[in-house]
Design a protein around this motif. Structure first.
Motif, PDB file in Angstrom:
ATOM      1  N   ALA A 158      27.557   1.889 -11.136  1.00 20.44           N
ATOM      2  CA  ALA A 158      27.640   2.254  -9.722  1.00 20.44           C
ATOM      3  C   ALA A 158      27.846   3.753  -9.550  1.00 20.44           C
ATOM      4  N   GLY A 159      28.661   4.352 -10.415  1.00 19.60           N
ATOM      5  CA  GLY A 159      28.875   5.794 -10.345  1.00 19.60           C
ATOM      6  C   GLY A 159      27.606   6.572 -10.629  1.00 19.60           C
ATOM      7  N   LEU A 160      26.846   6.133 -11.624  1.00 19.22           N
ATOM      8  CA  LEU A 160      25.589   6.801 -11.941  1.00 19.22           C
ATOM      9  C   LEU A 160      24.575   6.641 -10.813  1.00 19.22           C
ATOM     10  N   ALA A 161      24.585   5.478 -10.172  1.00 20.04           N
ATOM     11  CA  ALA A 161      23.675   5.275  -9.047  1.00 20.04           C
ATOM     12  C   ALA A 161      23.991   6.245  -7.912  1.00 20.04           C
ATOM     13  N   ARG A 162      25.281   6.455  -7.659  1.00 18.86           N
ATOM     14  CA  ARG A 162      25.658   7.413  -6.607  1.00 18.86           C
ATOM     15  C   ARG A 162      25.225   8.830  -6.955  1.00 18.86           C
ATOM     16  N   GLU A 163      25.112   9.109  -8.246  1.00 13.27           N
ATOM     17  CA  GLU A 163      24.661  10.431  -8.682  1.00 13.27           C
ATOM     18  C   GLU A 163      23.133  10.534  -8.720  1.00 13.27           C
ATOM     19  N   GLY A 164      22.448   9.417  -8.434  1.00  8.81           N
ATOM     20  CA  GLY A 164      20.994   9.449  -8.347  1.00  8.81           C
ATOM     21  C   GLY A 164      20.251   8.966  -9.571  1.00  8.81           C
ATOM     22  N   ASP A 165      20.939   8.367 -10.546  1.00  9.66           N
ATOM     23  CA  ASP A 165      20.241   7.867 -11.729  1.00  9.66           C
ATOM     24  C   ASP A 165      19.326   6.717 -11.327  1.00  9.66           C
ATOM     25  N   PRO A 166      18.031   6.824 -11.561  1.00 11.21           N
ATOM     26  CA  PRO A 166      17.090   5.813 -11.059  1.00 11.21           C
ATOM     27  C   PRO A 166      17.254   4.438 -11.705  1.00 11.21           C
ATOM     28  N   VAL A 167      17.577   4.377 -12.993  1.00  7.15           N
ATOM     29  CA  VAL A 167      17.723   3.088 -13.660  1.00  7.15           C
ATOM     30  C   VAL A 167      18.937   2.338 -13.116  1.00  7.15           C
ATOM     31  N   SER A 168      20.025   3.047 -12.936  1.00  3.35           N
ATOM     32  CA  SER A 168      21.236   2.434 -12.386  1.00  3.35           C
ATOM     33  C   SER A 168      21.011   1.978 -10.951  1.00  3.35           C
ATOM     34  N   THR A 169      20.314   2.809 -10.174  1.00  2.00           N
ATOM     35  CA  THR A 169      20.017   2.451  -8.785  1.00  2.00           C
ATOM     36  C   THR A 169      19.156   1.194  -8.733  1.00  2.00           C
ATOM     37  N   ALA A 170      18.167   1.120  -9.600  1.00  2.00           N
ATOM     38  CA  ALA A 170      17.291  -0.051  -9.629  1.00  2.00           C
ATOM     39  C   ALA A 170      18.054  -1.307 -10.039  1.00  2.00           C
ATOM     40  N   LEU A 171      18.995  -1.177 -10.961  1.00  2.00           N
ATOM     41  CA  LEU A 171      19.806  -2.315 -11.382  1.00  2.00           C
ATOM     42  C   LEU A 171      20.652  -2.854 -10.231  1.00  2.00           C
ATOM     43  N   LEU A 172      21.274  -1.960  -9.470  1.00  2.80           N
ATOM     44  CA  LEU A 172      22.095  -2.395  -8.340  1.00  2.80           C
ATOM     45  C   LEU A 172      21.232  -3.060  -7.267  1.00  2.80           C
ATOM     46  N   ALA A 173      20.055  -2.516  -7.025  1.00  5.15           N
ATOM     47  CA  ALA A 173      19.168  -3.108  -6.025  1.00  5.15           C
ATOM     48  C   ALA A 173      18.735  -4.513  -6.453  1.00  5.15           C
ATOM     49  N   GLU A 174      18.414  -4.691  -7.728  1.00  6.71           N
ATOM     50  CA  GLU A 174      18.006  -6.011  -8.212  1.00  6.71           C
ATOM     51  C   GLU A 174      19.184  -6.989  -8.158  1.00  6.71           C
ATOM     52  N   ALA A 175      20.397  -6.485  -8.406  1.00  7.71           N
ATOM     53  CA  ALA A 175      21.575  -7.346  -8.285  1.00  7.71           C
ATOM     54  C   ALA A 175      21.726  -7.848  -6.856  1.00  7.71           C
ATOM     55  N   GLY A 176      21.492  -6.973  -5.887  1.00 11.13           N
ATOM     56  CA  GLY A 176      21.550  -7.384  -4.489  1.00 11.13           C
ATOM     57  C   GLY A 176      20.495  -8.422  -4.143  1.00 11.13           C
ATOM     58  N   ARG A 177      19.301  -8.247  -4.671  1.00 12.84           N
ATOM     59  CA  ARG A 177      18.227  -9.214  -4.404  1.00 12.84           C
ATOM     60  C   ARG A 177      18.529 -10.566  -5.064  1.00 12.84           C
TER      61      ARG A 177
END
Length: 326
Positions: free
Chosen positions: A225-244
């Motif tokens: 989650a911290g990496l996603a907030r910093e803009g890491d694309p892989v982490s962001t994609a993982l969180l989005a897929e978790a939501g889906r």
């Protein structure tokens, strides 16, 4: 009826017990709370029953005068259905110990009651694990009938899609692909995993031999989650897929019960991972069911455990094998 109610919430990474007034008022006083460790799972199954007994003892010690006036006990516990035996007998033993009507439920029931304040609908709970549960709501007499339907909650080896352990496991897979020069997009995750767990060669021994590996995997979700907030694309994609994934489970659970999918909520500690996950959940729910009403949770599982305690004290909840015991 005067007196008090006791609510207990047992999760994978922590536990809480709360004492609140039985009397419902317009502005109820905030409950008194204590905390404890989470559930661990070993060869003999879940230690949730032992943890519950410790919390009951802690409540008696902390609030001795109020404890004698408890009217209802509501317990929501991770893994209580599939990893512990004879839950009905355990509920009766707690009732004997506390001299109060007692209901023990899977953690998702408490989360549902907290998120929707006892109303009908479907809820996905994202914590260390993940489970979705639905219920059509109280009947004409204000009683919750045995009509709970669930999806997932199969544990971190077989399911828990979108949960903390699921995110942590997929993030470590991405990190190891980077380590193996298969896919270098996981560089940030590899660095974060090294900082938390050491060199990749030590990870098998770190995880495969531990009884609390689900919690360890979920802890890494914080870094994701911290990496996603910093803009890491892989982490962001993982969180989005978790939501889906969470949305798909909620829709599936709601579709099994009459009108249970009208209200849908996402709850659990992982909701704090950020808007990427929450917005992906909302968008996927509405893509799958344009008529669904996505709401923010009104309360958390501890609030739901207190609601369950009040319902069982008022004899307004019915048991359901595998889900809720009184």
């Amino acid at each position: 009826m005067s007196g008090f109610i006791l609510g207990i919430d047992i999760g994978g990474t922590g536990s809480r017990v709360a004492l609140a007034s039985f009397e419902a008022t317009a502005e109820p006083a905030p409950p008194c709370t204590l905390t404890g460790p989470g559930v661990s799972i070993g060869a003999e199954g879940s230690n949730a029953p032992q943890q519950i007994r410790r919390l009951v003892s802690a409540a008696r010690e902390a609030w001795p005068e109020s404890f004698e006036s408890i009217r209802g006990v509501g317990i929501g516990a991770t893994g209580i259905a599939s990893l512990s035996t004879d839950v009905g007998e355990f509920a009766r033993s707690v009732a004997t110990e506390t001299k109060a009507e007692t209901a023990v439920a899977i953690d998702a029931v408490a989360a549902h009651l907290g998120a929707l304040s006892g109303r009908g609908g479907a809820v996905t709970v994202l914590g260390t694990g993940a489970i979705a549960i639905a219920h059509p709501g109280p009947d004409a007499h204000g009683v919750l009938p045995p009509m709970w339907t669930r999806t997932d909650g199969w544990g971190h080896l077989f399911g828990d899609r979108g949960g903390g352990a699921w995110i942590g496991r997929h993030a470590l897979e991405a990190a190891l692909k980077c380590h193996d020069d298969v896919d270098l997009s996981g560089t940030a995750l590899l660095e974060a995993a090294r900082e938390r767990f050491g060199e990749p060669t030590t990870w098998p021994a770190t995880f495969y031999t531990r009884s609390d590996r689900a919690g360890q995997l979920a802890a890494f979700a914080v870094d994701v989650a911290g990496l996603a907030r910093e803009g890491d694309p892989v982490s962001t994609a993982l969180l989005a897929e978790a939501g889906r994934e969470a949305a798909r489970s909620a829709i599936a659970a709601g579709s099994q019960g009459a009108d249970a999918h009208s209200l849908i909520a996402l709850t659990g500690g992982l909701r704090q991972a950020g808007e990427t996950l929450v917005e992906a959940f909302r968008a996927e729910v509405l893509r799958l069911n344009a008529e669904a009403v996505v709401v923010d949770p009104a309360g958390d599982p501890l609030d739901g455990a207190l609601t369950l305690a009040r319902l069982v004290a008022e004899e307004r909840v019915r048991p359901q094998p595998g889900v809720l015991w009184t």
